[in-house]
Scaffold this motif. Structure first.
Motif, PDB file in Angstrom:
ATOM      1  N   LEU A 142       0.832  -1.204   0.000  1.00 51.22           N
ATOM      2  CA  LEU A 142       0.000   0.000   0.000  1.00 51.22           C
ATOM      3  C   LEU A 142       0.865   1.251   0.000  1.00 51.22           C
ATOM      4  O   LEU A 142       0.606   2.205  -0.742  1.00 51.22           O
ATOM      5  CB  LEU A 142      -0.914  -0.004   1.226  1.00 51.22           C
ATOM      6  CG  LEU A 142      -1.777   1.248   1.436  1.00 51.22           C
ATOM      7  CD1 LEU A 142      -2.725   1.461   0.262  1.00 51.22           C
ATOM      8  CD2 LEU A 142      -2.547   1.157   2.747  1.00 51.22           C
ATOM      9  N   GLN A 143       1.911   1.269   0.819  1.00 52.54           N
ATOM     10  CA  GLN A 143       2.778   2.435   0.888  1.00 52.54           C
ATOM     11  C   GLN A 143       3.500   2.683  -0.427  1.00 52.54           C
ATOM     12  O   GLN A 143       3.797   3.836  -0.777  1.00 52.54           O
ATOM     13  CB  GLN A 143       3.809   2.249   2.015  1.00 52.54           C
ATOM     14  CG  GLN A 143       3.208   2.186   3.410  1.00 52.54           C
ATOM     15  CD  GLN A 143       2.409   3.422   3.761  1.00 52.54           C
ATOM     16  OE1 GLN A 143       2.929   4.529   3.758  1.00 52.54           O
ATOM     17  NE2 GLN A 143       1.125   3.244   4.051  1.00 52.54           N
ATOM     18  N   ALA A 144       3.785   1.620  -1.177  1.00 56.84           N
ATOM     19  CA  ALA A 144       4.510   1.757  -2.440  1.00 56.84           C
ATOM     20  C   ALA A 144       3.601   2.076  -3.621  1.00 56.84           C
ATOM     21  O   ALA A 144       4.079   2.430  -4.698  1.00 56.84           O
ATOM     22  CB  ALA A 144       5.287   0.471  -2.728  1.00 56.84           C
ATOM     23  N   ALA A 145       2.292   1.961  -3.441  1.00 55.97           N
ATOM     24  CA  ALA A 145       1.346   2.161  -4.540  1.00 55.97           C
ATOM     25  C   ALA A 145       1.247   3.644  -4.906  1.00 55.97           C
ATOM     26  O   ALA A 145       1.436   4.525  -4.053  1.00 55.97           O
ATOM     27  CB  ALA A 145      -0.022   1.635  -4.140  1.00 55.97           C
ATOM     28  N   PRO A 146       0.956   3.957  -6.175  1.00 54.56           N
ATOM     29  CA  PRO A 146       0.762   5.349  -6.579  1.00 54.56           C
ATOM     30  C   PRO A 146      -0.386   5.990  -5.803  1.00 54.56           C
ATOM     31  O   PRO A 146      -1.393   5.339  -5.521  1.00 54.56           O
ATOM     32  CB  PRO A 146       0.420   5.243  -8.071  1.00 54.56           C
ATOM     33  CG  PRO A 146       0.937   3.907  -8.491  1.00 54.56           C
ATOM     34  CD  PRO A 146       0.825   3.024  -7.299  1.00 54.56           C
ATOM     35  N   ARG A 147      -0.212   7.234  -5.453  1.00 55.50           N
ATOM     36  CA  ARG A 147      -1.237   7.975  -4.710  1.00 55.50           C
ATOM     37  C   ARG A 147      -1.855   9.040  -5.603  1.00 55.50           C
ATOM     38  O   ARG A 147      -1.167   9.666  -6.412  1.00 55.50           O
ATOM     39  CB  ARG A 147      -0.628   8.665  -3.483  1.00 55.50           C
ATOM     40  CG  ARG A 147       0.101   7.735  -2.514  1.00 55.50           C
ATOM     41  CD  ARG A 147      -0.869   7.049  -1.581  1.00 55.50           C
ATOM     42  NE  ARG A 147      -0.181   6.198  -0.625  1.00 55.50           N
ATOM     43  CZ  ARG A 147      -0.017   6.485   0.658  1.00 55.50           C
ATOM     44  NH1 ARG A 147      -0.444   7.627   1.131  1.00 55.50           N
ATOM     45  NH2 ARG A 147       0.586   5.633   1.463  1.00 55.50           N
ATOM     46  N   GLY A 148      -3.128   9.260  -5.416  1.00 52.88           N
ATOM     47  CA  GLY A 148      -3.762  10.397  -6.051  1.00 52.88           C
ATOM     48  C   GLY A 148      -3.521  11.651  -5.229  1.00 52.88           C
ATOM     49  O   GLY A 148      -2.757  11.638  -4.253  1.00 52.88           O
ATOM     50  N   ARG A 149      -4.178  12.729  -5.598  1.00 54.56           N
ATOM     51  CA  ARG A 149      -4.002  13.956  -4.830  1.00 54.56           C
ATOM     52  C   ARG A 149      -4.761  13.851  -3.507  1.00 54.56           C
ATOM     53  O   ARG A 149      -5.736  13.101  -3.402  1.00 54.56           O
ATOM     54  CB  ARG A 149      -4.504  15.156  -5.634  1.00 54.56           C
ATOM     55  CG  ARG A 149      -6.008  15.162  -5.876  1.00 54.56           C
ATOM     56  CD  ARG A 149      -6.428  16.414  -6.645  1.00 54.56           C
ATOM     57  NE  ARG A 149      -7.870  16.452  -6.877  1.00 54.56           N
ATOM     58  CZ  ARG A 149      -8.759  16.909  -6.011  1.00 54.56           C
ATOM     59  NH1 ARG A 149      -8.364  17.338  -4.830  1.00 54.56           N
ATOM     60  NH2 ARG A 149     -10.051  16.926  -6.312  1.00 54.56           N
ATOM     61  N   PRO A 150      -4.337  14.589  -2.485  1.00 51.33           N
ATOM     62  CA  PRO A 150      -5.095  14.615  -1.232  1.00 51.33           C
ATOM     63  C   PRO A 150      -6.523  15.093  -1.481  1.00 51.33           C
ATOM     64  O   PRO A 150      -6.772  15.913  -2.371  1.00 51.33           O
ATOM     65  CB  PRO A 150      -4.308  15.601  -0.370  1.00 51.33           C
ATOM     66  CG  PRO A 150      -2.927  15.594  -0.944  1.00 51.33           C
ATOM     67  CD  PRO A 150      -3.108  15.396  -2.425  1.00 51.33           C
ATOM     68  N   ALA A 151      -7.453  14.587  -0.713  1.00 51.38           N
ATOM     69  CA  ALA A 151      -8.853  14.926  -0.946  1.00 51.38           C
ATOM     70  C   ALA A 151      -9.608  14.946   0.376  1.00 51.38           C
ATOM     71  O   ALA A 151      -9.214  14.312   1.360  1.00 51.38           O
ATOM     72  CB  ALA A 151      -9.489  13.913  -1.896  1.00 51.38           C
ATOM     73  N   THR A 152     -10.725  15.696   0.374  1.00 51.96           N
ATOM     74  CA  THR A 152     -11.645  15.715   1.503  1.00 51.96           C
ATOM     75  C   THR A 152     -12.886  14.924   1.124  1.00 51.96           C
ATOM     76  O   THR A 152     -13.565  15.257   0.144  1.00 51.96           O
ATOM     77  CB  THR A 152     -12.045  17.155   1.863  1.00 51.96           C
ATOM     78  OG1 THR A 152     -10.873  17.898   2.215  1.00 51.96           O
ATOM     79  CG2 THR A 152     -13.012  17.168   3.038  1.00 51.96           C
ATOM     80  N   VAL A 153     -13.151  13.863   1.886  1.00 54.43           N
ATOM     81  CA  VAL A 153     -14.289  13.001   1.582  1.00 54.43           C
ATOM     82  C   VAL A 153     -15.187  12.912   2.814  1.00 54.43           C
ATOM     83  O   VAL A 153     -14.714  12.914   3.946  1.00 54.43           O
ATOM     84  CB  VAL A 153     -13.822  11.590   1.162  1.00 54.43           C
ATOM     85  CG1 VAL A 153     -12.910  11.671  -0.059  1.00 54.43           C
ATOM     86  CG2 VAL A 153     -13.113  10.864   2.294  1.00 54.43           C
ATOM     87  N   LEU A 154     -16.486  12.857   2.567  1.00 54.96           N
ATOM     88  CA  LEU A 154     -17.455  12.692   3.651  1.00 54.96           C
ATOM     89  C   LEU A 154     -17.905  11.237   3.639  1.00 54.96           C
ATOM     90  O   LEU A 154     -18.524  10.774   2.678  1.00 54.96           O
ATOM     91  CB  LEU A 154     -18.638  13.625   3.462  1.00 54.96           C
ATOM     92  CG  LEU A 154     -19.731  13.560   4.542  1.00 54.96           C
ATOM     93  CD1 LEU A 154     -19.170  13.913   5.909  1.00 54.96           C
ATOM     94  CD2 LEU A 154     -20.891  14.478   4.191  1.00 54.96           C
ATOM     95  N   TYR A 155     -17.558  10.513   4.695  1.00 54.41           N
ATOM     96  CA  TYR A 155     -17.881   9.088   4.803  1.00 54.41           C
ATOM     97  C   TYR A 155     -19.151   8.946   5.625  1.00 54.41           C
ATOM     98  O   TYR A 155     -19.170   9.275   6.819  1.00 54.41           O
ATOM     99  CB  TYR A 155     -16.707   8.366   5.467  1.00 54.41           C
ATOM    100  CG  TYR A 155     -16.802   6.861   5.499  1.00 54.41           C
ATOM    101  CD1 TYR A 155     -16.124   6.084   4.567  1.00 54.41           C
ATOM    102  CD2 TYR A 155     -17.535   6.206   6.487  1.00 54.41           C
ATOM    103  CE1 TYR A 155     -16.180   4.693   4.606  1.00 54.41           C
ATOM    104  CE2 TYR A 155     -17.606   4.815   6.532  1.00 54.41           C
ATOM    105  CZ  TYR A 155     -16.922   4.069   5.591  1.00 54.41           C
ATOM    106  OH  TYR A 155     -16.978   2.701   5.636  1.00 54.41           O
TER     107      TYR A 155
END
Length: 262
Positions: A142-155
């Protein structure tokens, strides 16, 4: 190694324990560690592994535990969780159960300590150690996987009233592993909220969880029309179940990060 639970209580190994688990994700972990024959009671929400748990007696739900049923089962150990079970119930159980094991994992890597605690108390250390090694491998992927941009999500975990999560929860810390943060909606760990223009304006998307409320695609479509922001259905078990399910949960996070939702 000291076998210390979430309240600081130290436990001794007991290979002959009679176990009642009031935590669905921990019931699954115990079974995966080969302890199903020693589990004498579980909640109706303890549904995994499905074929195995059917043979284990039900003792109510996580919030409405049947204390009398547990008393008749004469367990040596009852496993509870600070978030999922009620303290008055735990206090009643402590009056007659020799060992109350209190758990409270708050972040993905807390699963390592949980596995070692259960493995040590119930004398299945090799199974726990093997699982911990698999967790470390999955976490590294998981740590090595590509990341998208930071985001704000409502769960969202409930509707009528609408309820979400705070940053001080296991789910929020799972989402934080891929750079997704949750808005502050008050001081409660699981706050109720109302939809407002200011709330929606600050969101990249909304996530509707399949549990504890059973959100479905129809809810996704209706909410998208209502708020005009992207809404997605997510697997609540993958994001909220700690224990052995967290291995699949880490892989699920990698999938979410790669979907391009934000």
């Amino acid at each position: 190694m000291l076998l210390t639970d979430a309240l600081g209580t130290t436990h001794l190994p007991d290979p002959h324990a009679r176990i009642v688990s009031l935590v669905p994700s921990i019931t699954e972990m115990l079974c995966d560690f080969g302890l199903a024959p020693q589990i004498v009671g579980r909640t109706g929400f303890c549904i995994h592994p499905r074929d195995t748990v059917q043979a284990i007696a039900k003792v109510g739900g996580t919030k409405d535990v049947n204390v009398d049923k547990i008393r008749k089962l004469a367990p040596t150990h009852v496993i509870v969780n600070i978030d999922e079970n009620e303290k008055p119930t735990a206090d009643l159980l402590a009056e007659f159960v020799p060992h109350l094991v209190v758990t409270h994992p708050m972040a993905p890597r807390d699963n390592l300590g949980l596995a070692r605690l259960l493995g040590g108390i119930f004398c299945v250390e090799p199974a726990a150690q093997q699982w911990c090694a698999r967790f470390e491998e999955a976490y590294a992927r998981l740590q090595a996987a590509p990341r998208g941009r930071p985001a704000t999500v409502l769960y969202c975990i409930w509707k009528d009233p609408w309820m979400s999560i705070s940053a001080d929860t296991y789910i929020a810390r799972m989402l934080a592993e891929i750079g997704w943060t949750t808005p502050v909606l008050g001081s409660a760990r699981y706050p109720a909220f109302t939809w407002s223009e200011s709330l929606v304006a600050g969101l990249d998307c909304v996530l509707l969880s399949t549990e504890p409320y059973r959100f479905q695609e129809a809810h996704v479509d209706a909410l998208e029309q209502q708020i005009g922001k992207p809404v997605y259905l997510v697997d609540g078990e993958m994001l909220s179940w700690y224990g052995t399910r967290s291995l699949a949960g880490l892989g699920y996070l990698r999938e979410l990060a790669g979907k391009g939702w934000v």
